[in-house]
Motif scaffolding. Structure first.
Motif, PDB file in Angstrom:
ATOM      1  N   LEU A 122      37.321  48.225  48.246  1.00 15.67           N
ATOM      2  CA  LEU A 122      36.603  46.956  48.255  1.00 15.67           C
ATOM      3  C   LEU A 122      36.499  46.403  49.675  1.00 15.67           C
ATOM      4  O   LEU A 122      37.306  46.723  50.546  1.00 15.67           O
ATOM      5  N   ASP A 123      35.502  45.535  49.899  1.00 13.49           N
ATOM      6  CA  ASP A 123      35.328  44.907  51.211  1.00 13.49           C
ATOM      7  C   ASP A 123      36.451  43.905  51.476  1.00 13.49           C
ATOM      8  O   ASP A 123      37.009  43.313  50.546  1.00 13.49           O
ATOM      9  N   ASP A 124      36.725  43.651  52.773  1.00 11.61           N
ATOM     10  CA  ASP A 124      37.811  42.759  53.158  1.00 11.61           C
ATOM     11  C   ASP A 124      37.630  41.331  52.658  1.00 11.61           C
ATOM     12  O   ASP A 124      38.611  40.621  52.429  1.00 11.61           O
ATOM     13  N   ASP A 125      36.372  40.886  52.496  1.00 13.40           N
ATOM     14  CA  ASP A 125      36.150  39.500  52.069  1.00 13.40           C
ATOM     15  C   ASP A 125      35.970  39.356  50.560  1.00 13.40           C
ATOM     16  O   ASP A 125      35.686  38.273  50.059  1.00 13.40           O
ATOM     17  N   GLU A 126      36.125  40.457  49.829  1.00 17.49           N
ATOM     18  CA  GLU A 126      36.039  40.401  48.357  1.00 17.49           C
ATOM     19  C   GLU A 126      37.163  39.523  47.812  1.00 17.49           C
ATOM     20  O   GLU A 126      38.321  39.610  48.227  1.00 17.49           O
ATOM     21  N   ILE A 127      36.828  38.625  46.868  1.00 15.95           N
ATOM     22  CA  ILE A 127      37.842  37.786  46.229  1.00 15.95           C
ATOM     23  C   ILE A 127      38.515  38.575  45.116  1.00 15.95           C
ATOM     24  O   ILE A 127      37.854  39.144  44.251  1.00 15.95           O
ATOM     25  N   ILE A 128      39.839  38.599  45.170  1.00 19.83           N
ATOM     26  CA  ILE A 128      40.654  39.320  44.188  1.00 19.83           C
ATOM     27  C   ILE A 128      41.500  38.302  43.431  1.00 19.83           C
ATOM     28  O   ILE A 128      42.224  37.512  44.046  1.00 19.83           O
ATOM     29  N   ILE A 129      41.430  38.332  42.113  1.00 20.34           N
ATOM     30  CA  ILE A 129      42.267  37.459  41.290  1.00 20.34           C
ATOM     31  C   ILE A 129      43.241  38.316  40.497  1.00 20.34           C
ATOM     32  O   ILE A 129      42.850  39.223  39.766  1.00 20.34           O
ATOM     33  N   ASN A 130      44.509  38.028  40.700  1.00 18.73           N
ATOM     34  CA  ASN A 130      45.589  38.733  40.010  1.00 18.73           C
ATOM     35  C   ASN A 130      45.972  37.929  38.769  1.00 18.73           C
ATOM     36  O   ASN A 130      46.502  36.826  38.878  1.00 18.73           O
ATOM     37  N   VAL A 131      45.668  38.473  37.609  1.00 18.93           N
ATOM     38  CA  VAL A 131      46.049  37.854  36.333  1.00 18.93           C
ATOM     39  C   VAL A 131      47.109  38.741  35.694  1.00 18.93           C
ATOM     40  O   VAL A 131      46.867  39.917  35.432  1.00 18.93           O
ATOM     41  N   GLN A 132      48.274  38.184  35.460  1.00 14.03           N
ATOM     42  CA  GLN A 132      49.375  38.969  34.907  1.00 14.03           C
ATOM     43  C   GLN A 132      49.009  39.501  33.515  1.00 14.03           C
ATOM     44  O   GLN A 132      48.355  38.817  32.721  1.00 14.03           O
ATOM     45  N   GLY A 133      49.465  40.704  33.217  1.00 13.30           N
ATOM     46  CA  GLY A 133      49.146  41.343  31.942  1.00 13.30           C
ATOM     47  C   GLY A 133      49.806  40.721  30.737  1.00 13.30           C
ATOM     48  O   GLY A 133      49.493  41.073  29.595  1.00 13.30           O
ATOM     49  N   ASP A 134      50.733  39.762  30.993  1.00 18.08           N
ATOM     50  CA  ASP A 134      51.436  39.122  29.873  1.00 18.08           C
ATOM     51  C   ASP A 134      50.952  37.695  29.646  1.00 18.08           C
ATOM     52  O   ASP A 134      51.693  36.828  29.206  1.00 18.08           O
TER      53      ASP A 134
END
Length: 240
Positions: free
Chosen positions: A83-95
């Motif tokens: 992915l590109d450096d400016d891509e927004i990544i959202i970490n949603v926990q699997g639980d």
């Protein structure tokens, strides 16, 4: 992109991400909860979870079994995905099978604001007001904030300590949703695991320990992470 870290084995609740939640495996129900917002990818150390994700129409990435935190796992995934450096990544926990989409949307909007204003923020996350009784539970992480709504500290302990013991005292409960750009995620994961992170078993303390800022947004949510079988029973009672 929303990425769900899904480690198969859990010390407190074996194979919890596969447990049935109202007819769906927990990790799949979590993915479906947020799938209306953006593309969802599951990052896992298990071929079984890869196959399960594909069965339900979700993309999945096989990652190392050696990661100590979910954020380290999604960092490997975003680099595999190139992915590109400016891509927004959202970490949603699997639980978090009952997390409300509007909670995720608030975090996404705050990350966009951080990008637009070029703010010195490494991580964006969220909190909600919780009762004194809920704050007693070490499985419900508490956060205290500065005047700019940045996190000062996260703890499993009940913080802050109210010396005068006001009955109306409120506490801020942390929700395990994290927003990054790909670059800030890479920067976070290049840091060594910190002492406080290891003591509290809270990965977000790695940023604070190393002098970086964690922006917090207030949300309203009935959801909570399912860490134990007791949490599961309570969740089913609330949301069934």
């Amino acid at each position: 992109m929303i990425i769900i870290p899904a480690r198969l084995n859990s010390s407190r609740f074996a194979n919890k991400i596969l447990v049935d939640i109202l007819g769906l495996p927990m990790v799949i129900r979590t993915a479906k909860q947020v799938s209306s917002l953006d593309k969802v990818v599951i990052a896992t150390d298990s071929q079984e979870v890869i196959d399960l994700a594909n069965e339900y129409g979700f993309d999945a990435v096989l990652t190392s079994s050696e990661h100590q935190s979910g954020t380290d796992r999604i960092n490997e995934a975003v680099n595999i995905l190139n992915l590109d450096d400016d891509e927004i990544i959202i970490n949603v926990q699997g639980d978090e099978p009952f997390i409300e989409p509007e909670v995720i949307e608030k975090v996404i909007n705050r990350v966009k604001q951080v990008k637009k204003n070029n703010e010195d923020i490494m991580i964006t996350s969220c909190f909600k007001k919780i009762s004194s009784e809920l704050a007693d539970d070490p499985n419900h992480v508490k956060v205290i904030l500065d005047e700019n709504s940045n996190a000062i500290y996260f703890s499993r302990s009940k913080i802050p300590y109210h010396r005068d013991h006001y009955e109306s005292s409120s506490y801020y409960g942390h929700l395990g949703i994290y927003g990054f750009t790909k670059k800030s995620l890479n920067d976070f994961c290049s840091l060594k695991q910190s002492k406080l992170e290891t003591i509290e078993k809270l990965e977000q303390l790695r940023a604070i320990d190393n002098g970086h800022k964690v922006a917090m947004v207030e949300v309203e949510s009935k959801s909570f992470g399912i860490d134990t079988e007791e949490d599961l029973k309570n969740a089913i009672k609330i949301f069934n």
